[in-house]
Write a protein that holds these residues in place. Sequence first.
Motif, short mmCIF file in Angstrom:
data_model
loop_
_atom_site.label_atom_id
_atom_site.label_comp_id
_atom_site.label_asym_id
_atom_site.label_seq_id
_atom_site.Cartn_x
_atom_site.Cartn_y
_atom_site.Cartn_z
N PRO A 69 69.60 2.73 67.72
CA PRO A 69 68.14 2.85 67.91
C PRO A 69 67.30 2.69 66.65
CG PRO A 69 69.12 5.02 67.76
CD PRO A 69 70.25 4.05 67.66
N ASN A 70 67.91 2.47 65.47
CA ASN A 70 67.11 2.44 64.24
C ASN A 70 66.53 1.06 63.98
OD1 ASN A 70 69.75 1.55 63.72
ND2 ASN A 70 69.67 2.13 61.56
N THR A 71 65.74 0.59 64.97
CA THR A 71 65.00 -0.66 64.83
C THR A 71 63.56 -0.30 64.45
OG1 THR A 71 64.89 -0.49 67.25
CG2 THR A 71 66.40 -2.12 66.33
N PRO A 96 74.04 -5.58 59.63
CA PRO A 96 73.76 -6.66 58.69
C PRO A 96 72.52 -6.41 57.83
CG PRO A 96 73.15 -7.30 60.93
CD PRO A 96 73.82 -5.97 61.04
N HIS A 97 72.63 -6.81 56.57
CA HIS A 97 71.49 -6.90 55.64
C HIS A 97 71.63 -8.25 54.95
CE1 HIS A 97 70.48 -2.63 56.06
NE2 HIS A 97 71.77 -2.36 55.94
N THR A 98 70.50 -8.82 54.50
CA THR A 98 70.58 -10.14 53.86
C THR A 98 71.22 -10.04 52.48
OG1 THR A 98 68.44 -9.93 52.79
CG2 THR A 98 68.45 -10.87 55.03
N ALA A 131 70.40 10.99 56.55
CA ALA A 131 69.55 9.80 56.58
C ALA A 131 70.36 8.57 56.17
CB ALA A 131 68.36 9.98 55.67
N SER A 132 70.06 7.46 56.86
CA SER A 132 70.69 6.19 56.49
C SER A 132 69.61 5.12 56.61
CB SER A 132 71.91 5.94 57.38
OG SER A 132 72.66 4.86 56.90
N THR A 133 69.93 3.91 57.07
CA THR A 133 68.90 2.89 57.21
C THR A 133 67.88 3.35 58.25
OG1 THR A 133 70.57 1.21 56.72
CG2 THR A 133 68.53 0.46 57.77
N GLY A 134 66.58 3.30 57.89
CA GLY A 134 65.53 3.73 58.82
C GLY A 134 65.15 5.18 58.58
N VAL A 139 72.03 10.70 67.16
CA VAL A 139 71.34 11.54 66.18
C VAL A 139 71.88 11.23 64.79
CG1 VAL A 139 70.99 13.92 65.37
CG2 VAL A 139 70.88 13.40 67.82
N PHE A 140 70.99 10.98 63.86
CA PHE A 140 71.37 10.88 62.44
C PHE A 140 71.20 12.28 61.83
CE2 PHE A 140 70.23 6.41 63.17
CZ PHE A 140 71.05 5.69 62.29
N MET A 141 72.30 12.94 61.47
CA MET A 141 72.21 14.23 60.78
C MET A 141 72.05 14.02 59.27
SD MET A 141 75.01 16.48 62.88
CE MET A 141 74.75 18.02 61.98
N PHE A 184 76.73 11.28 67.08
CA PHE A 184 76.19 11.76 65.80
C PHE A 184 76.70 10.98 64.61
CE2 PHE A 184 75.79 15.13 68.79
CZ PHE A 184 74.59 15.74 68.47
N HIS A 185 75.75 10.62 63.73
CA HIS A 185 76.08 10.20 62.36
C HIS A 185 76.16 11.50 61.58
CE1 HIS A 185 75.55 7.45 58.72
NE2 HIS A 185 75.60 8.68 58.24
N SER A 186 77.38 11.88 61.18
CA SER A 186 77.59 13.22 60.66
C SER A 186 77.78 13.21 59.14
CB SER A 186 78.81 13.83 61.36
OG SER A 186 79.02 15.13 60.90
N GLN A 222 79.05 -1.43 50.39
CA GLN A 222 78.25 -0.20 50.53
C GLN A 222 77.83 0.02 51.98
OE1 GLN A 222 74.65 -0.24 48.14
NE2 GLN A 222 73.73 1.36 49.44
N MET A 223 78.26 1.12 52.54
CA MET A 223 77.82 1.53 53.87
C MET A 223 77.84 3.04 53.96
SD MET A 223 81.10 0.89 56.41
CE MET A 223 80.22 1.63 57.79
N ASN A 224 77.24 3.58 55.02
CA ASN A 224 77.22 5.02 55.25
C ASN A 224 77.86 5.37 56.58
OD1 ASN A 224 75.62 5.18 52.91
ND2 ASN A 224 73.74 5.00 54.11
N PRO A 225 78.77 6.35 56.63
CA PRO A 225 79.40 6.99 55.47
C PRO A 225 80.22 5.97 54.69
CG PRO A 225 80.12 7.97 57.57
CD PRO A 225 79.28 6.81 57.90
#
Length: 443
Positions: free
Chosen positions: A95-97, A309-311, A154-157, A150-152, A180-182, A276-279
């Motif tokens: 949902p992080n658009t 994806p990121h450019t 913060a990441s992109t967005g 739920v993002f517990m 959950f993004h934990s 680089q990514m999360n986690p």
Amino acid sequence: MTQTYDLIVRGGEVANHAGRGLADVGVIDGKIAFIGDLSQASAGEVFDAAGLTVLPGVIDTQVHFREPGLEWKEDLETGSRAAALGGVVAVFEMPNTNPNTTDPDTMADKLVRANNRMWTDHAFYIGGTHENADYLGELERLPGCCGVKVFMGASTGDLLIADDEGVRKVLSNVRRRATFHSEDEYRLVERRGLARTGDWTSHPEVRDAESAIRSTRRLVGLAKERGARIHVLHVTTKDEMDFLRFHKDVATVEITPQHLTLAAPEAYERLGAYAQMNPPIRSQDHVDALWLWGMQQGVADVLGSDHAPHTREEKSKPYPASPSGMPGVQTLVPLMLTHVANGRLSLERFIDLTSAGAQRVFGTANKGRMAVSYDADLTIVDLKAKKTITHDQQASRCGWTPFDGFEATGWPMATIVRGRVVMQDGELIGKAHGQPVRFQETL
Ligand SMILES: O=C1C[C@@H](C(=O)O)NC(=O)N1
């Protein structure tokens, strides 16, 4: 059998609940109608699967396709194109658009955008926020919704519910399993200063293993308190494996192919921002625990690619300004089949993690198994094919993969979505006809 089928997939080695063996698969009206000897039957279309292995369609339960609002990175058409080329029949999109998918309008908007543009079937997560937490029980029932995310940490967005009270509210209001993004936001904020400019090897130090286990312990405690079911996305640490394996009564678990395949510090030294990514990608002892407990001992329920994806231009900023995330929907199948070829996991376990697992965790209706009356979703692979993964093959708008140069053994040769061949031999076929996935809990 004298019946006429719409499609017969002939002569492949079929791998499903009944075992592995030569069989034909007959399809009528987009559903599997018969699995067995159909040599006497006729069909509108025949797919010759001789020499190939026919698997239940691979479902990728975590992708970020960036539409609306971030289409320079990806959109629903390009992302689903990458999915179909990678042997994936259905995706669950995050949902992080921009705007975030957090209400009925933004959910309906994604479904309209997906119609006639997505090559694969699809469902969308509803993002949990402090504002909508009271209504999540209704929002999670919207058509096309695979559940709450739920993002517990913060990441992109900007989606975030870091506090116990907020998570408790989510868990009290949902009836479906929430995801959950934990990572513990409070600890992440405290540790931001540890980032060494331009040095990606510091990423797993900033977002350390303690940040992940602290959050996951809190989450499981809150789930037990509320009597709720949870799904922990992209689990990365041995600490969480040692903990979650005692809490499978409430928690299902996702692991990504990249956390099983890349390790620190080597990946950061070689790939820099592209690792680089999360986690984060973590050290080998964590990777080993994901294999031992997650894969071999069965703690993991699904594999999700976390395609994010990121450019290249965005990734060229020095750490920590570079964004977190890597594409993966097109490389999930060849990477994991290579692990199968190398004897690290069985084909049966791969099948469970990519099809039946999605049905167990998310409650898909008539999808996720190769069995009569289920959607005729098939991922047809050549288990022996040796092929190199390259940037050039990637259909993602970002145009790169962290696995450029990876020598794969095992490759997706065709993708069949509800009885229609949408990819064969690396080419898309026909028109995009993806449909929303249906779920038992919202039928
Ligand atoms: O949780 C996330 C979000 C994702 C993204 O870029 O959307 N990228 C990540 O690395 N992790």
